[in-house]
Design a protein around this motif. Sequence first.
Motif, PDB file in Angstrom:
ATOM      1  N   GLN A  32       0.834  -1.202   0.000  1.00 27.48           N
ATOM      2  CA  GLN A  32       0.000   0.000   0.000  1.00 27.48           C
ATOM      3  C   GLN A  32       0.874   1.260   0.000  1.00 27.48           C
ATOM      4  OE1 GLN A  32      -3.628  -0.112   0.103  1.00 27.48           O
ATOM      5  NE2 GLN A  32      -3.206   1.965  -0.561  1.00 27.48           N
ATOM      6  N   SER A  33       1.915   1.297   0.826  1.00 27.69           N
ATOM      7  CA  SER A  33       2.703   2.532   0.895  1.00 27.69           C
ATOM      8  C   SER A  33       3.641   2.678  -0.304  1.00 27.69           C
ATOM      9  CB  SER A  33       3.442   2.643   2.236  1.00 27.69           C
ATOM     10  OG  SER A  33       4.492   1.723   2.286  1.00 27.69           O
ATOM     11  N   ARG A  53       5.363  -9.963 -12.426  1.00 23.27           N
ATOM     12  CA  ARG A  53       6.822 -10.191 -12.419  1.00 23.27           C
ATOM     13  C   ARG A  53       7.519  -9.199 -13.339  1.00 23.27           C
ATOM     14  NH1 ARG A  53       5.170 -15.639 -11.339  1.00 23.27           N
ATOM     15  NH2 ARG A  53       4.788 -16.181 -13.498  1.00 23.27           N
ATOM     16  N   GLN A  54       6.923  -8.951 -14.503  1.00 23.72           N
ATOM     17  CA  GLN A  54       7.503  -7.992 -15.440  1.00 23.72           C
ATOM     18  C   GLN A  54       7.475  -6.570 -14.868  1.00 23.72           C
ATOM     19  OE1 GLN A  54       8.968  -8.821 -18.308  1.00 23.72           O
ATOM     20  NE2 GLN A  54       8.501 -10.985 -17.944  1.00 23.72           N
ATOM     21  N   VAL A  55       6.343  -6.218 -14.242  1.00 22.41           N
ATOM     22  CA  VAL A  55       6.228  -4.878 -13.627  1.00 22.41           C
ATOM     23  C   VAL A  55       7.337  -4.702 -12.592  1.00 22.41           C
ATOM     24  CG1 VAL A  55       4.828  -3.438 -12.070  1.00 22.41           C
ATOM     25  CG2 VAL A  55       3.730  -4.603 -13.998  1.00 22.41           C
ATOM     26  N   MET A  56       7.524  -5.705 -11.724  1.00 18.20           N
ATOM     27  CA  MET A  56       8.476  -5.575 -10.616  1.00 18.20           C
ATOM     28  C   MET A  56       9.923  -5.646 -11.094  1.00 18.20           C
ATOM     29  SD  MET A  56       6.492  -4.868  -8.185  1.00 18.20           S
ATOM     30  CE  MET A  56       7.562  -4.888  -6.742  1.00 18.20           C
ATOM     31  N   LYS A  57      10.131  -6.259 -12.260  1.00 13.29           N
ATOM     32  CA  LYS A  57      11.471  -6.337 -12.845  1.00 13.29           C
ATOM     33  C   LYS A  57      11.869  -5.018 -13.488  1.00 13.29           C
ATOM     34  CE  LYS A  57      12.132 -10.409 -15.054  1.00 13.29           C
ATOM     35  NZ  LYS A  57      12.121 -11.203 -16.325  1.00 13.29           N
ATOM     36  N   GLY A  58      10.875  -4.213 -13.885  1.00 13.42           N
ATOM     37  CA  GLY A  58      11.164  -2.997 -14.652  1.00 13.42           C
ATOM     38  C   GLY A  58      10.874  -1.705 -13.903  1.00 13.42           C
ATOM     39  N   LEU A  59      10.960  -1.730 -12.567  1.00 16.20           N
ATOM     40  CA  LEU A  59      10.578  -0.527 -11.811  1.00 16.20           C
ATOM     41  C   LEU A  59      11.494   0.674 -12.073  1.00 16.20           C
ATOM     42  CD1 LEU A  59       9.410  -1.878  -8.309  1.00 16.20           C
ATOM     43  CD2 LEU A  59       7.995  -1.018 -10.192  1.00 16.20           C
ATOM     44  N   ASP A  60      12.699   0.437 -12.564  1.00 21.91           N
ATOM     45  CA  ASP A  60      13.600   1.560 -12.854  1.00 21.91           C
ATOM     46  C   ASP A  60      13.144   2.347 -14.085  1.00 21.91           C
ATOM     47  OD1 ASP A  60      14.148  -0.751 -14.326  1.00 21.91           O
ATOM     48  OD2 ASP A  60      16.194  -0.106 -14.779  1.00 21.91           O
ATOM     49  N   ARG A  61      12.316   1.723 -14.919  1.00 24.54           N
ATOM     50  CA  ARG A  61      11.735   2.444 -16.063  1.00 24.54           C
ATOM     51  C   ARG A  61      10.256   2.088 -16.118  1.00 24.54           C
ATOM     52  NH1 ARG A  61      12.160  -2.101 -18.893  1.00 24.54           N
ATOM     53  NH2 ARG A  61      13.714  -3.406 -17.927  1.00 24.54           N
ATOM     54  N   HIS A  62       9.537   2.612 -15.127  1.00 19.78           N
ATOM     55  CA  HIS A  62       8.151   2.250 -14.859  1.00 19.78           C
ATOM     56  C   HIS A  62       7.208   3.315 -15.445  1.00 19.78           C
ATOM     57  CE1 HIS A  62       4.832   0.654 -12.377  1.00 19.78           C
ATOM     58  NE2 HIS A  62       4.569   1.879 -11.999  1.00 19.78           N
ATOM     59  N   PHE A  63       6.729   3.087 -16.646  1.00 21.12           N
ATOM     60  CA  PHE A  63       5.799   4.022 -17.297  1.00 21.12           C
ATOM     61  C   PHE A  63       6.323   5.458 -17.221  1.00 21.12           C
ATOM     62  CE2 PHE A  63       3.415   0.372 -15.661  1.00 21.12           C
ATOM     63  CZ  PHE A  63       2.782  -0.069 -16.810  1.00 21.12           C
ATOM     64  N   ALA A  65       8.431   6.626 -15.071  1.00 17.43           N
ATOM     65  CA  ALA A  65       8.854   7.015 -13.720  1.00 17.43           C
ATOM     66  C   ALA A  65       9.916   6.041 -13.210  1.00 17.43           C
ATOM     67  CB  ALA A  65       7.661   7.015 -12.775  1.00 17.43           C
ATOM     68  N   ASN A  66      10.639   6.451 -12.181  1.00 16.21           N
ATOM     69  CA  ASN A  66      11.576   5.547 -11.530  1.00 16.21           C
ATOM     70  C   ASN A  66      10.989   5.151 -10.182  1.00 16.21           C
ATOM     71  OD1 ASN A  66      13.625   4.196 -10.253  1.00 16.21           O
ATOM     72  ND2 ASN A  66      15.240   5.580 -10.945  1.00 16.21           N
ATOM     73  N   ALA A  67      10.600   3.889 -10.052  1.00 12.53           N
ATOM     74  CA  ALA A  67       9.934   3.418  -8.827  1.00 12.53           C
ATOM     75  C   ALA A  67      10.753   2.306  -8.166  1.00 12.53           C
ATOM     76  CB  ALA A  67       8.529   2.931  -9.174  1.00 12.53           C
ATOM     77  N   THR A  68      12.075   2.372  -8.349  1.00 11.55           N
ATOM     78  CA  THR A  68      12.966   1.311  -7.857  1.00 11.55           C
ATOM     79  C   THR A  68      12.839   1.095  -6.348  1.00 11.55           C
ATOM     80  OG1 THR A  68      14.516   1.965  -9.574  1.00 11.55           O
ATOM     81  CG2 THR A  68      15.369   0.509  -7.877  1.00 11.55           C
ATOM     82  N   LEU A  69      12.852  -0.178  -5.945  1.00 12.87           N
ATOM     83  CA  LEU A  69      12.834  -0.572  -4.534  1.00 12.87           C
ATOM     84  C   LEU A  69      14.095  -1.374  -4.246  1.00 12.87           C
ATOM     85  CD1 LEU A  69       9.169  -1.922  -4.341  1.00 12.87           C
ATOM     86  CD2 LEU A  69      10.014   0.236  -3.384  1.00 12.87           C
ATOM     87  N   ASP A  70      14.458  -1.520  -2.953  1.00 14.79           N
ATOM     88  CA  ASP A  70      15.594  -2.412  -2.694  1.00 14.79           C
ATOM     89  C   ASP A  70      15.142  -3.860  -2.910  1.00 14.79           C
ATOM     90  OD1 ASP A  70      14.714  -3.666  -0.219  1.00 14.79           O
ATOM     91  OD2 ASP A  70      15.212  -1.779   0.799  1.00 14.79           O
ATOM     92  N   ALA A  71      16.133  -4.748  -3.079  1.00 14.88           N
ATOM     93  CA  ALA A  71      15.841  -6.122  -3.518  1.00 14.88           C
ATOM     94  C   ALA A  71      14.883  -6.843  -2.565  1.00 14.88           C
ATOM     95  CB  ALA A  71      17.146  -6.902  -3.662  1.00 14.88           C
ATOM     96  N   GLU A  76       9.416  -9.038  -1.528  1.00 17.79           N
ATOM     97  CA  GLU A  76       8.269  -9.195  -0.631  1.00 17.79           C
ATOM     98  C   GLU A  76       6.977  -8.730  -1.306  1.00 17.79           C
ATOM     99  OE1 GLU A  76      10.896  -8.742   3.467  1.00 17.79           O
ATOM    100  OE2 GLU A  76       9.640  -7.062   2.827  1.00 17.79           O
ATOM    101  N   ILE A  77       7.057  -7.592  -1.991  1.00 19.36           N
ATOM    102  CA  ILE A  77       5.859  -7.084  -2.664  1.00 19.36           C
ATOM    103  C   ILE A  77       5.471  -8.000  -3.828  1.00 19.36           C
ATOM    104  CG2 ILE A  77       4.938  -5.163  -4.059  1.00 19.36           C
ATOM    105  CD1 ILE A  77       6.425  -3.252  -2.177  1.00 19.36           C
ATOM    106  N   LEU A  78       6.476  -8.480  -4.561  1.00 16.20           N
ATOM    107  CA  LEU A  78       6.174  -9.397  -5.668  1.00 16.20           C
ATOM    108  C   LEU A  78       5.472 -10.656  -5.144  1.00 16.20           C
ATOM    109  CD1 LEU A  78       6.234 -10.315  -8.590  1.00 16.20           C
ATOM    110  CD2 LEU A  78       8.583 -11.118  -8.254  1.00 16.20           C
TER     111      LEU A  78
END
Length: 153
Positions: A32-33, A53-63, A65-71, A76-78
């Motif tokens: 949620q956060s 899986r594809q969404v979470m693999k590409g968070l550095d180029r997310h539509f 935006a950059n939505a990168t998370l730590d591994a 956990e979110i995936l």
Amino acid sequence: MKMPFVFFLAIFATAAQADGHQLTVPANAQWQSECGSCHLAYPPQLLTAENWRQVMKGLDRHFGANATLDAKENAEILAFLERHAARDSRYSAKSLRISDTPWFQREHREVPHTVWSHKQVKSPANCTACHIDGDKGNWSERGVRLPDGRRWE
Ligand code: HEC
Ligand code: HEC
């Protein structure tokens, strides 16, 4: 002796969800956060596990935006998204957009063009422009307000 009844309920619940009705969004504070800061946290049931899986693999180029998370957070979110993902290809889109899935297109086929192009909507991904309580988990048709203030129906 309870088993057959439980099975019946499970099948019934799946059918109801596949219909788009009674969409019950599971709670998860981390998701949620992290996934609800730029847009509402899109319900996990609306894309397949493969799409997530594809969404979470590409968070550095997310539509755009950059939505990168730590591994660790990413994993956990995936896991949460995969656990609640759709199992039906009608909830799958190459673009990884819920709004491009066959389910979405069909569910929204009666929404007129003038509504989609309204300046308060801009993008079909802007769910809360119409589902005013979507961020609180209310996805019922009765919770829909068109941008001109009208109820649906
Ligand atoms: C830094 C901002 C940001 C964060 C954080 C973010 N997103 Fe997004 N997301 C976007 C933008 C921008 C779009 C494109 C919105 C549009 O087209 O109107 C988008 C679109 C999406 C879409 C496509 C929606 C559609 O139907 O078009 C999905 C799915 C999605 N995000 C999932 C996630 C998930 C899962 C997370 C958490 C891991 C997340 N987002 C976190 C910015 C973000
Ligand atoms: C332009 C307004 C608008 C936007 C934006 C929009 N919706 Fe909808 N949505 C509607 C309307 C209107 C209906 C009812 C359609 C019908 O019954 O023919 C609906 C129906 C639904 C339903 C089925 C509700 C039910 O009880 O059957 C779900 C779930 C849903 N939308 C999810 C979403 C999600 C998720 C997004 C964003 C990715 C979104 N919608 C974006 C207007 C919108």
